[in-house]
Design an enzyme around this catalytic site. Structure first.
Site, PDB file in Angstrom:
ATOM      1  N   CYS A  51      -6.758  -0.956   5.302  1.00  0.00           N
ATOM      2  CA  CYS A  51      -5.754  -1.019   6.370  1.00  0.00           C
ATOM      3  C   CYS A  51      -5.433   0.371   6.921  1.00  0.00           C
ATOM      4  O   CYS A  51      -5.906   1.386   6.431  1.00  0.00           O
ATOM      5  CB  CYS A  51      -4.490  -1.673   5.838  1.00  0.00           C
ATOM      6  SG  CYS A  51      -3.629  -0.655   4.616  1.00  0.00           S
ATOM      7  N   ALA A  54      -4.045   2.842   4.503  1.00  0.00           N
ATOM      8  CA  ALA A  54      -5.080   3.452   3.664  1.00  0.00           C
ATOM      9  C   ALA A  54      -5.749   4.613   4.393  1.00  0.00           C
ATOM     10  O   ALA A  54      -6.053   5.649   3.795  1.00  0.00           O
ATOM     11  CB  ALA A  54      -6.122   2.400   3.270  1.00  0.00           C
ATOM     12  N   ARG A  85      -8.691   7.586  -5.168  1.00  0.00           N
ATOM     13  CA  ARG A  85      -9.620   8.323  -4.307  1.00  0.00           C
ATOM     14  C   ARG A  85      -9.734   9.725  -4.892  1.00  0.00           C
ATOM     15  O   ARG A  85      -8.737  10.394  -5.123  1.00  0.00           O
ATOM     16  CB  ARG A  85      -9.088   8.356  -2.863  1.00  0.00           C
ATOM     17  CG  ARG A  85     -10.119   8.837  -1.876  1.00  0.00           C
ATOM     18  CD  ARG A  85      -9.709   8.407  -0.480  1.00  0.00           C
ATOM     19  NE  ARG A  85     -10.586   8.987   0.508  1.00  0.00           N
ATOM     20  CZ  ARG A  85     -10.356  10.152   1.099  1.00  0.00           C
ATOM     21  NH1 ARG A  85      -9.272  10.841   0.798  1.00  0.00           N
ATOM     22  NH2 ARG A  85     -11.204  10.617   1.977  1.00  0.00           N
ATOM     23  N   HIS A 183      -6.255   7.002  10.539  1.00  0.00           N
ATOM     24  CA  HIS A 183      -6.754   8.365  10.765  1.00  0.00           C
ATOM     25  C   HIS A 183      -6.110   8.925  12.028  1.00  0.00           C
ATOM     26  O   HIS A 183      -5.646  10.062  12.066  1.00  0.00           O
ATOM     27  CB  HIS A 183      -8.279   8.370  10.982  1.00  0.00           C
ATOM     28  CG  HIS A 183      -9.064   7.760   9.863  1.00  0.00           C
ATOM     29  ND1 HIS A 183     -10.245   7.102  10.076  1.00  0.00           N
ATOM     30  CD2 HIS A 183      -8.846   7.714   8.529  1.00  0.00           C
ATOM     31  CE1 HIS A 183     -10.731   6.674   8.919  1.00  0.00           C
ATOM     32  NE2 HIS A 183      -9.898   7.036   7.968  1.00  0.00           N
TER      33      HIS A 183
END
Ligand code: SF4
Length: 532
Positions: A51, A54, A85, A183
């Site tokens: 999503c 994330a 991560r 992003h």
């Protein structure tokens, strides 16, 4: 029937119509390699996508080690993103490091009913008391946008009350269609509130930013090591092992190097417009990729001494790994691979596989846009849909004081014409005719393509790794590197080859079939004749 047709044939007509635009058999004619990307996933199809939260918190912001990041929402979003991560970060003198923590407001029913702003303020007060951070980031999750909590007002309140920097990110999970929206949101806020604020003294004119490098398994450190050996000054890395102070100074570099185009191209473009720092697409994955990248950077700076040093470092690094490369080539040459990763690695790792004679039969992205597949030249033809229009797109103007050019305008134009600057050619051009490019590959398609194409290795993520391995195909994770790495640069290439060689030649593959399924467990004779 082609392989793609065999896979698509099993869908209902509606799904078929949609999915066939996301599956392309690479054609020698470039113009025919058009793909549908960055559009909604079909409900219930078992996508691998994540999503917006994330993409924002997990990918871009997560690696900034000295920003205390509070996830505003119920506990799940924060818990599942805690330490999973592998963006590594070293402790540094005078720089806080919160990478090992996961901070959450842990919203409960009353917070959803009556609003969660009070709880968020309390969380900030508590974080200040316990950790004294100089920067706090607030990341929204799904319910926050739905109930109307004003996290931006809370950030302002926190700045005034605690005299810190506090930035809010409205990255609710339902925004956009994938991590990609996150992003973009992270890029916008970093540009608005961080970049350009620093005044650190830059020592070298060969100064660079590394953009879209998140230091997974130490990749960023290996890239930096090589650049520093040549004599570059790395001003900032977005955002692997980064500090807010580094990011503030990005505008002072003379060139930005873009590793992951998808996650950071917005910042690359905006830094260029506002501060005059051009960007170059680079690839530090693979021996040939790294060498080509280093030569391109030297070409931009156009300095005899630097070019000489570049060649010396390349020669020295190669000498150290050449025996390993030759050895692993003998183990891997002729193997085939399928790659399905987020928004950039499916292209980069084809270069590295090529170094060892491994060819690619299928490659795809979870959340890339058409430019990562087809190159930036198609940008003017990309149609915006309702999902992408919802994501804020900011524009910047040249900064009257901080705008600077390292090269003259005409030289920059020439380098742009040569596609050395401001250009990314995408993945399709480097794939062989007859191979497959698939966008938003789902679980059903994964299993079908693996059955039909029979690659020796499937590079993907944790959700489909064991599906592949249960069917007898080695699967290596290209998000987490299966807890290995670094894979970038010269040394990384050797690490990578070692890991996949170990995987392919592991004896366990020969034990998949129980012995009694291939040969009788008892043999004997009856009346002189073989009984079993
Ligand atoms: S989709 Fe929403 S609930 Fe799920 S992880 Fe993302 S922000 Fe959290």
């Amino acid at each position: 029937m082609s392989v793609a047709e065999k896979v698509l044939d099993q869908y209902s007509s509606r799904v078929y119509k949609n999915r066939k635009t996301h599956i392309v058999e690479i054609n020698n004619n470039e113009n025919e390699n058009q793909i549908a990307a960055n559009v909604r996933t079909i409900p219930g199809i078992m996508t691998q996508r994540g999503c917006c939260y994330a993409g924002c918190k997990g990918v871009v912001l997560g690696p900034i080690k000295d920003a205390l990041q509070i996830v505003h929402g119920p506990i799940g979003c924060s818990y599942y993103a805690w330490g999973t991560r592998r963006h590594k970060g070293k402790n540094a003198e005078g720089v806080d490091n919160y990478l090992q923590y996961s901070f959450s407001t842990d919203m409960q029913e009353p917070d959803v009913v009556f609003g969660g702003e009070k709880k968020l303020k309390k969380a900030i007060d508590e974080a200040m008391e316990l950790f004294h951070p100089s920067t706090i980031m607030i990341c929204s999750t799904c319910p926050v946008g739905l109930i109307g909590d004003d996290i931006h007002a809370v950030a302002k309140w926190a700045e005034e009350k605690h005299n810190i920097k506090c930035i809010a990110f409205s990255c609710e999970g339902y925004k956009g269609v994938s991590q990609s929206a996150g992003h973009h949101i992270a890029n916008n806020q970093l540009m608005k509130f961080i970049i350009g604020e620093g005044d650190r003294k830059i020592e070298s004119k060969f100064s660079v930013n590394i953009l879209g490098e998140y230091n997974i398994g130490g990749d960023g450190w290996e890239t930096e090591r090589i650049l520093k050996r040549i004599g570059y000054e790395v001003v900032s890395v977005f955002t692997g092992d980064s500090s807010i102070e580094d990011l503030k100074n990005a505008h002072q570099a003379n060139l930005s190097l873009v590793q992951c185009h998808r996650s950071i191209n917005y910042i690359a473009e905006m830094i260029e417009t506002k501060y005059g720092v051009p960007w170059m697409k680079v690839n530090f994955i693979g021996v040939k990729g790294t060498i080509e990248t280093l030569r391109n950077i030297a070409k931009y700076f156009d300095n005899e001494e630097l070019t000489k040093r570049t060649e010396e470092v390349i020669a020295d690094e190669l000498e150290k790994i050449i025996d390993d490369i030759e050895y692993y080539k003998t183990k891997l040459k002729g193997k085939t691979a399928a790659l399905y990763v987020g928004g950039s690695r499916s292209h980069h790792y084809q270069t590295l596989l090529h170094d060892f004679g491994v060819s690619t039969v299928l490659a795809g992205y979870e959340f890339a846009h058409r430019d990562e597949y087809e190159g930036r030249e198609i940008l003017p033809f990309v149609k915006e849909d309702a999902d992408s229009k919802n994501i804020e797109s900011i524009s910047v103007e040249p900064d009257p004081e901080k705008y600077h050019l390292y090269l003259q305008k005409e030289v920059l134009e020439k380098l742009r014409d040569e596609k050395l600057l401001s250009y990314y050619g995408g993945m399709a051009k480097e794939m062989e005719a007859g191979t497959y490019m698939v966008d938003d590959l789902n679980h059903f398609e994964t299993e079908e393509f693996l059955k039909l194409l029979k690659p020796d290795i499937f590079f993907s993520g944790i959700k489909d790794k064991f599906v592949a391995q249960k069917s007898g195909i080695l699967s290596r994770q290209l998000h987490s590197y299966d807890y290995s790495g670094p894979y970038s640069g010269f040394r990384g290439a050797v690490n990578f080859a070692r890991d996949i060689t170990m995987g392919i030649y592991t004896p366990a593959w020969s034990f998949i079939k129980a012995p009694w399924k291939t040969a009788p467990i008892l043999t004997g004779t009856l009346g002189g004749e073989q009984a079993c």
